[in-house]
Design an enzyme around this catalytic site. Sequence first.
Site, mmCIF file in Angstrom:
data_model
loop_
_atom_site.group_PDB
_atom_site.id
_atom_site.type_symbol
_atom_site.label_atom_id
_atom_site.label_comp_id
_atom_site.label_asym_id
_atom_site.label_seq_id
_atom_site.Cartn_x
_atom_site.Cartn_y
_atom_site.Cartn_z
ATOM 1 N N HIS A 43 0.805 -1.225 0.000
ATOM 2 C CA HIS A 43 0.000 0.000 0.000
ATOM 3 C C HIS A 43 0.834 1.269 0.000
ATOM 4 C CE1 HIS A 43 1.146 -0.024 4.217
ATOM 5 N NE2 HIS A 43 0.778 1.245 4.270
HETATM 6 C C1 UD1 Z 1 -1.745 5.999 5.422
HETATM 7 C C2 UD1 Z 1 -0.379 6.544 5.898
HETATM 8 C C3 UD1 Z 1 0.670 5.438 5.804
HETATM 9 C C4 UD1 Z 1 0.226 4.191 6.556
HETATM 10 C C5 UD1 Z 1 -1.157 3.754 6.074
HETATM 11 C C6 UD1 Z 1 -1.655 2.602 6.901
HETATM 12 C C7 UD1 Z 1 0.209 8.900 5.495
HETATM 13 C C8 UD1 Z 1 0.942 9.833 4.615
HETATM 14 N N1 UD1 Z 1 0.076 7.620 5.048
HETATM 15 O O1 UD1 Z 1 -1.611 5.632 4.063
HETATM 16 O O2 UD1 Z 1 1.880 5.906 6.375
HETATM 17 O O3 UD1 Z 1 1.160 3.172 6.316
HETATM 18 O O4 UD1 Z 1 -2.084 4.859 6.206
HETATM 19 O O5 UD1 Z 1 -2.573 1.832 6.211
HETATM 20 O O6 UD1 Z 1 -0.249 9.266 6.546
HETATM 21 N N2 UD1 Z 1 -9.107 5.105 1.775
HETATM 22 C C9 UD1 Z 1 -10.294 4.443 1.929
HETATM 23 N N3 UD1 Z 1 -10.753 4.243 3.213
HETATM 24 C C10 UD1 Z 1 -10.099 4.694 4.295
HETATM 25 C C11 UD1 Z 1 -8.904 5.381 4.127
HETATM 26 C C12 UD1 Z 1 -8.418 5.582 2.848
HETATM 27 O O7 UD1 Z 1 -10.919 4.009 0.990
HETATM 28 O O8 UD1 Z 1 -10.577 4.468 5.408
HETATM 29 C C13 UD1 Z 1 -8.573 5.314 0.415
HETATM 30 C C14 UD1 Z 1 -8.861 6.713 -0.117
HETATM 31 O O9 UD1 Z 1 -9.117 6.625 -1.472
HETATM 32 C C15 UD1 Z 1 -7.537 7.432 0.084
HETATM 33 C C16 UD1 Z 1 -6.510 6.325 -0.034
HETATM 34 O O10 UD1 Z 1 -7.151 5.146 0.463
HETATM 35 O O11 UD1 Z 1 -7.327 8.455 -0.836
HETATM 36 C C17 UD1 Z 1 -5.258 6.600 0.769
HETATM 37 O O12 UD1 Z 1 -5.571 6.899 2.119
HETATM 38 P P1 UD1 Z 1 -4.584 7.797 3.032
HETATM 39 O O13 UD1 Z 1 -5.029 7.802 4.442
HETATM 40 O O14 UD1 Z 1 -4.327 9.110 2.386
HETATM 41 O O15 UD1 Z 1 -3.240 7.048 2.938
HETATM 42 P P2 UD1 Z 1 -2.888 5.506 3.140
HETATM 43 O O16 UD1 Z 1 -2.389 4.962 1.843
HETATM 44 O O17 UD1 Z 1 -4.000 4.800 3.809
HETATM 45 N N1 UDP Z 2 -3.419 -5.521 9.157
HETATM 46 C C1 UDP Z 2 -4.724 -5.937 9.445
HETATM 47 N N2 UDP Z 2 -5.507 -6.370 8.418
HETATM 48 C C2 UDP Z 2 -5.065 -6.408 7.127
HETATM 49 C C3 UDP Z 2 -3.750 -5.978 6.849
HETATM 50 C C4 UDP Z 2 -2.960 -5.538 7.897
HETATM 51 O O1 UDP Z 2 -5.138 -5.930 10.596
HETATM 52 O O2 UDP Z 2 -5.843 -6.791 6.243
HETATM 53 C C5 UDP Z 2 -2.591 -5.002 10.274
HETATM 54 C C6 UDP Z 2 -1.255 -5.668 10.455
HETATM 55 O O3 UDP Z 2 -1.340 -6.762 11.342
HETATM 56 C C7 UDP Z 2 -0.381 -4.555 11.023
HETATM 57 C C8 UDP Z 2 -1.007 -3.302 10.474
HETATM 58 O O4 UDP Z 2 -2.288 -3.654 9.971
HETATM 59 O O5 UDP Z 2 -0.457 -4.514 12.429
HETATM 60 C C9 UDP Z 2 -0.157 -2.723 9.373
HETATM 61 O O6 UDP Z 2 -0.818 -1.656 8.800
HETATM 62 P P1 UDP Z 2 -0.424 -1.083 7.374
HETATM 63 O O7 UDP Z 2 0.315 -2.111 6.594
HETATM 64 O O8 UDP Z 2 -1.662 -0.531 6.806
HETATM 65 O O9 UDP Z 2 0.505 0.157 7.759
HETATM 66 P P2 UDP Z 2 2.055 0.329 8.088
HETATM 67 O O10 UDP Z 2 2.428 -0.609 9.162
HETATM 68 O O11 UDP Z 2 2.826 0.126 6.822
HETATM 69 O O12 UDP Z 2 2.137 1.760 8.506
#
Ligand code: UD1
Ligand code: UDP
Length: 361
Positions: free
Chosen positions: A206
């Site tokens: 992601h």
């Molecule tokens: C964010 C964090 C990243 C973290 C990740 C965990 C930043 C810059 N990024 O990335 O560090 O690893 O969360 O998963 O803070 N969306 C949905 N539903 C939601 C949230 C997001 O559909 O509940 C979609 C939206 O289209 C959005 C895209 O996902 O534009 C990205 O969401 P965003 O929170 O901006 O960044 P993440 O990729 O989730």
């Molecule tokens: N995770 C979860 N369900 C999923 C994928 C990940 O509960 O389908 C959990 C995973 O165990 C870990 C956390 O989400 O604790 C990681 O989140 P993510 O990869 O979104 O973010 P990052 O750690 O890269 O910031």
Amino acid sequence: MKIAIILGTRPEIIKMSPIIRICSKSSKVTYFILHTGQHYSYNLDEIFFQELELPKPSYNLRIGSGTHAEQVGRMMINIEKILINEQPDIVLVEGDTNTVLAGALSSCKLHIKVGHVEAGLRSHDRKMPEEINRILTDHCSDLLFVPTKEAKKNLLKEGIEKKKIFLTGNTIVDAVYQNLKIANKKMNILKKMNLKKNGYFLATAHREENVDFKERLSGILKGLELVYKKYNLPVIFPIHPRTKQNIEKFNLNLPRGVNFIEPVSFLEFLQLEANAKLVLTDSGGVQEETCVLKRPCVTLRENTERPETLKVGSNILAGTDPKRIARSVDLMINKKTDWKNPFGKGDAARKILQIIEKCVA
Ligand code: UD1
Ligand code: UDP
């Protein structure tokens, strides 16, 4: 003492959960949860509050998605108002998301103490939004809770005072230890998906710098197909919404052998991780969890802010080139998993609260 816990995304909810639990039990502190609403879909947000039996946030800003400046700006405007009203003694943030930066900046500008949980991580790649968030947050924090000695060294190199840094381990170890037994007892995702222990790969991706670029996302998908073809084992891929949208936007072919499913709960994900033959990921938290759970990990990135995993041998960097991904799996798949977990004993939350009680009068 009043603690404000600011969180906004899936990994922050999971990694703050041990701290929330310990604060709930403490007679010495009161606390409230401020959710920015950066994540809002049920399976990236509420599912974790329900499953981990966490109290509902006192505030939810419902900031939602947007550009970096939109998210951070909107969060700060709203966080400031709440902090002025609540006057906590300390604000706690965890990790490296936009929520973390907004929480830390808003607090330090109000001269409210900031505690950064999981401080000191560095990928040394400033193209990652998270790297900027980490650096800025660390530099405006008063208490820096580092998971490892390496993280402490990073902070000292940047001139952060030694007396502000506390080695506590990572709260992810607390979260894994607290929940794995429950996961094994309560969840039957393997049965539900007709999977056998060691009979599948698990994958997630992601990161913005991977999945927002067609070539890199397509490289990851092709790499997963190569792995499936070579080992004839399915790849289970709980898909983040960002990744799902980009596969559609770039019109990419879905790889053979890869089973895309909706994001699963933490207990289900722990089960999937603990029983996978090997895990492929660009997630930070997943690199740590595989190390704790003793499952080999192939990281779909060129760098990592978790170099401890490379050092102990639980993880390898593979980038996004399909052949390199497949070669990395070959190298890791039969690896002995007797490494030592470098992220602590599972008592990080307790240590963090003790330090707060001592340092924040
Ligand atoms: C964010 C964090 C990243 C973290 C990740 C965990 C930043 C810059 N990024 O990335 O560090 O690893 O969360 O998963 O803070 N969306 C949905 N539903 C939601 C949230 C997001 O559909 O509940 C979609 C939206 O289209 C959005 C895209 O996902 O534009 C990205 O969401 P965003 O929170 O901006 O960044 P993440 O990729 O989730
Ligand atoms: N995770 C979860 N369900 C999923 C994928 C990940 O509960 O389908 C959990 C995973 O165990 C870990 C956390 O989400 O604790 C990681 O989140 P993510 O990869 O979104 O973010 P990052 O750690 O890269 O910031």
